[in-house]
Design a protein around this motif. Structure first.
Motif, PDB file in Angstrom:
ATOM      1  N   GLY A  86       0.828  -1.204   0.000  1.00  0.00           N
ATOM      2  CA  GLY A  86       0.000   0.000   0.000  1.00  0.00           C
ATOM      3  C   GLY A  86       0.858   1.247   0.000  1.00  0.00           C
ATOM      4  O   GLY A  86       2.059   1.219  -0.261  1.00  0.00           O
ATOM      5  N   GLN A  87       0.250   2.365   0.286  1.00  0.00           N
ATOM      6  CA  GLN A  87       0.958   3.644   0.219  1.00  0.00           C
ATOM      7  C   GLN A  87       1.732   3.916   1.498  1.00  0.00           C
ATOM      8  O   GLN A  87       1.584   3.227   2.500  1.00  0.00           O
ATOM      9  N   GLY A  88       2.589   4.935   1.436  1.00  0.00           N
ATOM     10  CA  GLY A  88       3.468   5.256   2.539  1.00  0.00           C
ATOM     11  C   GLY A  88       2.773   5.959   3.688  1.00  0.00           C
ATOM     12  O   GLY A  88       1.607   6.374   3.596  1.00  0.00           O
ATOM     13  N   GLN A  89       3.514   6.103   4.772  1.00  0.00           N
ATOM     14  CA  GLN A  89       3.038   6.789   5.964  1.00  0.00           C
ATOM     15  C   GLN A  89       3.530   8.234   5.968  1.00  0.00           C
ATOM     16  O   GLN A  89       4.515   8.577   5.307  1.00  0.00           O
ATOM     17  N   LEU A  90       2.854   9.091   6.701  1.00  0.00           N
ATOM     18  CA  LEU A  90       3.393  10.408   6.997  1.00  0.00           C
ATOM     19  C   LEU A  90       4.553  10.228   7.970  1.00  0.00           C
ATOM     20  O   LEU A  90       4.603   9.251   8.721  1.00  0.00           O
ATOM     21  N   PRO A  91       5.522  11.138   7.984  1.00  0.00           N
ATOM     22  CA  PRO A  91       6.779  10.883   8.704  1.00  0.00           C
ATOM     23  C   PRO A  91       6.633  10.625  10.196  1.00  0.00           C
ATOM     24  O   PRO A  91       7.461   9.924  10.780  1.00  0.00           O
ATOM     25  N   GLU A  92       5.594  11.135  10.845  1.00  0.00           N
ATOM     26  CA  GLU A  92       5.433  10.890  12.272  1.00  0.00           C
ATOM     27  C   GLU A  92       4.978   9.465  12.561  1.00  0.00           C
ATOM     28  O   GLU A  92       5.022   9.014  13.718  1.00  0.00           O
ATOM     29  N   HIS A  93       4.535   8.745  11.516  1.00  0.00           N
ATOM     30  CA  HIS A  93       4.035   7.383  11.711  1.00  0.00           C
ATOM     31  C   HIS A  93       4.964   6.309  11.134  1.00  0.00           C
ATOM     32  O   HIS A  93       4.744   5.124  11.380  1.00  0.00           O
ATOM     33  N   GLY A  94       5.957   6.697  10.366  1.00  0.00           N
ATOM     34  CA  GLY A  94       6.852   5.708   9.785  1.00  0.00           C
ATOM     35  C   GLY A  94       7.370   6.168   8.442  1.00  0.00           C
ATOM     36  O   GLY A  94       7.112   7.289   8.000  1.00  0.00           O
ATOM     37  N   PRO A  95       8.101   5.288   7.724  1.00  0.00           N
ATOM     38  CA  PRO A  95       8.648   5.670   6.426  1.00  0.00           C
ATOM     39  C   PRO A  95       7.588   5.695   5.341  1.00  0.00           C
ATOM     40  O   PRO A  95       6.488   5.181   5.520  1.00  0.00           O
ATOM     41  N   GLY A  96       7.941   6.292   4.232  1.00  0.00           N
ATOM     42  CA  GLY A  96       7.015   6.302   3.102  1.00  0.00           C
ATOM     43  C   GLY A  96       6.789   7.666   2.518  1.00  0.00           C
ATOM     44  O   GLY A  96       6.078   7.807   1.521  1.00  0.00           O
ATOM     45  N   LEU A  97       7.385   8.722   3.100  1.00  0.00           N
ATOM     46  CA  LEU A  97       7.322  10.051   2.510  1.00  0.00           C
ATOM     47  C   LEU A  97       8.746  10.565   2.381  1.00  0.00           C
ATOM     48  O   LEU A  97       9.518  10.520   3.341  1.00  0.00           O
ATOM     49  N   ILE A  98       9.100  11.013   1.189  1.00  0.00           N
ATOM     50  CA  ILE A  98      10.450  11.515   0.953  1.00  0.00           C
ATOM     51  C   ILE A  98      10.378  12.973   0.488  1.00  0.00           C
ATOM     52  O   ILE A  98       9.317  13.462   0.076  1.00  0.00           O
ATOM     53  N   LEU A  99      11.505  13.655   0.575  1.00  0.00           N
ATOM     54  CA  LEU A  99      11.598  15.034   0.102  1.00  0.00           C
ATOM     55  C   LEU A  99      12.419  15.066  -1.173  1.00  0.00           C
ATOM     56  O   LEU A  99      13.597  14.683  -1.179  1.00  0.00           O
ATOM     57  N   ARG A 100      11.799  15.486  -2.260  1.00  0.00           N
ATOM     58  CA  ARG A 100      12.520  15.776  -3.486  1.00  0.00           C
ATOM     59  C   ARG A 100      13.039  17.206  -3.383  1.00  0.00           C
ATOM     60  O   ARG A 100      12.400  18.075  -2.794  1.00  0.00           O
ATOM     61  N   ILE A 101      14.207  17.445  -3.969  1.00  0.00           N
ATOM     62  CA  ILE A 101      14.878  18.732  -3.829  1.00  0.00           C
ATOM     63  C   ILE A 101      14.954  19.402  -5.186  1.00  0.00           C
ATOM     64  O   ILE A 101      15.386  18.787  -6.172  1.00  0.00           O
ATOM     65  N   ALA A 102      14.518  20.664  -5.244  1.00  0.00           N
ATOM     66  CA  ALA A 102      14.571  21.412  -6.494  1.00  0.00           C
ATOM     67  C   ALA A 102      16.023  21.579  -6.928  1.00  0.00           C
ATOM     68  O   ALA A 102      16.934  21.677  -6.103  1.00  0.00           O
ATOM     69  N   THR A 103      16.236  21.605  -8.227  1.00  0.00           N
ATOM     70  CA  THR A 103      17.594  21.637  -8.765  1.00  0.00           C
ATOM     71  C   THR A 103      18.180  23.049  -8.733  1.00  0.00           C
ATOM     72  O   THR A 103      18.660  23.574  -9.729  1.00  0.00           O
ATOM     73  N   SER A 104      18.136  23.669  -7.582  1.00  0.00           N
ATOM     74  CA  SER A 104      18.748  24.982  -7.367  1.00  0.00           C
ATOM     75  C   SER A 104      18.978  25.131  -5.880  1.00  0.00           C
ATOM     76  O   SER A 104      18.513  24.330  -5.078  1.00  0.00           O
ATOM     77  N   GLY A 105      19.691  26.174  -5.502  1.00  0.00           N
ATOM     78  CA  GLY A 105      19.989  26.382  -4.091  1.00  0.00           C
ATOM     79  C   GLY A 105      21.463  26.133  -3.809  1.00  0.00           C
ATOM     80  O   GLY A 105      22.127  25.331  -4.476  1.00  0.00           O
ATOM     81  N   ALA A 106      21.959  26.798  -2.796  1.00  0.00           N
ATOM     82  CA  ALA A 106      23.388  26.780  -2.514  1.00  0.00           C
ATOM     83  C   ALA A 106      23.918  25.389  -2.222  1.00  0.00           C
ATOM     84  O   ALA A 106      25.044  25.044  -2.584  1.00  0.00           O
TER      85      ALA A 106
END
Length: 438
Positions: free
Chosen positions: A84-104
């Motif tokens: 099934g689908q992932g959890q929100l971070p307070e409940h377990g793994p399954g949500l990741i952060l993608r990072i925009a291709t800019s920034g220091a």
């Protein structure tokens, strides 16, 4: 409401020959019913390597080592629990952060935050968030809407204030093998970026590089339609989520400027991947041949289906798609099996659409504008929204109900949302009951 084409009654076998009727809560872990005995054995091998935890190298379990040193989870099912689908971070793994291709500090973090590390290494940071109310949307959509603004806590490489992030919830694995069999030609035919038919819908095919075929193909997997084939999507998950190199993604998922990654770069000079081509095929075969739960035959099903069409929802969430399908074992080739045409009902055109400012990221990611998202398939929606306390819909899990997810729709879907709001309460309930039956 504008006039729409008439659709015949909706069949219950949304996955065609892959469909399975069952009340078991573990239905998403079942094989599609057409597999031969040999193919079931192949499928079981893939299931083992998708479910059991990977470990760091070197280890006595050589077939299952190579984890990290930076990663988000140590197995496929850690993020896709019971497929099934992932959890929100307070409940377990399954949500990741993608990072925009800019920034220091973008080059230090790469495209995705890895919030776990092997012993002796340091994670890139932890996922933090703050709740953001959306009063403008709430006023126009007659709903109390809010979402999370995600950021990096305990950032390893210093200040991240100049960086933009996109939270992505791991999707359920339902029907991915069937989506993989939709022809490129059909997706290109559906594409209408200039809105030539003047219906307000300008979905476009996302052309992505296919490493296996060495050409651009329409993407169909991921929230931004960033991958064109299931095998490449699986290989990407091994690379970015588990830190495991394959024949498709052979470079280590570790910035070269980080001292603790020197060992990984030394390993990358070795052409032998950490997951063999055979095991990558096995895991792909397992996911490709998961059963698709049948649609529930509820009293509101057909009436709600016709409402869905009349509201214009089917302009993007296209119900029916024709595919060529066959269950293929690990050692078989597509030319050695009989292909047959089937009609599946994923309720998606798999195209990118502008969903308006409410759902837009703070910056472009995956070479895709911030407001554009792939039309999410709706099959299995009822299972994902059955428990009100566990419902997590849309790309970052912000919607706690189907109704709330509808209210977040904007941009090209604004007309359909307005049509929905004009319905009386009974008709709205009929539509929601239909969606819960999928």
């Amino acid at each position: 409401m504008s006039a729409c084409k008439s659709y015949p009654p909706l069949p219950l076998d949304s996955g065609a020959s892959y469909s399975l009727t069952s009340d078991s809560p573990r239905i998403l872990e079942q094989a599609q019913p057409q597999l031969s005995m040999e193919q079931k054995l192949d499928w079981a091998v893939g299931k083992s390597f998708a479910n059991q935890a990977w470990v760091s190298a070197p280890a006595s379990t050589r077939a299952r080592d190579g984890l990290g040193p930076l990663f988000n989870a140590n197995s496929c099912v850690a993020c896709h629990q019971h497929n099934g689908q992932g959890q929100l971070p307070e409940h377990g793994p399954g949500l990741i952060l993608r990072i925009a291709t800019s920034g220091a500090n973008h080059n230090a973090y790469g495209e995705q935050l890895q919030d776990h590390a092997l012993l002796g290494s340091q994670a890139e940071g932890q996922i933090g968030w703050r709740d953001i109310a959306s009063p403008g949307l709430a006023s126009s959509h007659q709903a109390n809407l809010s979402h999370r603004q995600y950021f990096i806590e305990q950032a390893r490489y210093g200040d991240t204030n100049s960086m933009a992030f996109s939270a992505r919830l791991a999707p359920a694995l339902i029907g991915m093998g069937l989506l993989d069999r939709i022809s490129d030609e059909l997706l290109i035919k559906r594409s209408d970026p200039e809105d030539r038919d003047r219906n307000g819908i300008s979905g476009r095919a996302a052309l992505r590089w296919d490493e296996q075929q060495q050409k651009l193909r329409p993407g169909r997997f991921g929230w931004k339609a960033s991958q064109a084939s299931l095998k490449q999507q699986v290989a990407l998950a091994f690379s970015q989520d588990l830190g495991i190199r394959s024949t498709i993604y052979s470079a280590p998922n570790c910035p070269p400027s980080v001292p603790s990654c020197d060992h990984e770069f030394a390993l990358s000079q070795n052409p032998e991947p950490e997951i063999s081509a055979k095991l990558l095929n096995a895991v792909t075969h397992y996911i490709a041949n998961l059963a698709v739960p049948s649609i529930q035959n509820t009293p509101d099903l057909q009436a709600g289906y016709q409402l869905f069409i009349k509201l214009g929802c089917a302009n993007c969430h296209i119900p029916a798609t024709e595919i060529n399908t066959a269950a293929v074992g690990l050692q078989a080739s597509l030319t050695s099996v009989t292909m047959q045409k089937e009609t599946i009902y994923p309720f998606s055109d798999l195209l990118l659409h502008d969903m308006g400012p409410g759902l837009a990221d703070s910056a472009a990611t995956d070479n895709t504008p911030a407001a554009e998202w792939r039309t999410a398939p709706l099959w299995g929606l009822g299972m994902r929204s059955r428990d009100d306390t566990q419902t997590r819909l849309l790309h970052d899990g912000r919607a706690n109900s189907i109704k709330e997810a509808i209210h977040w729709h904007g941009g090209e879907a604004e007309g359909s949302l307005q049509n929905y709001q004009q319905l009386d309460s009974h008709s709205q309930t009929t539509l929601l009951n239909f969606l819960k039956a999928l």
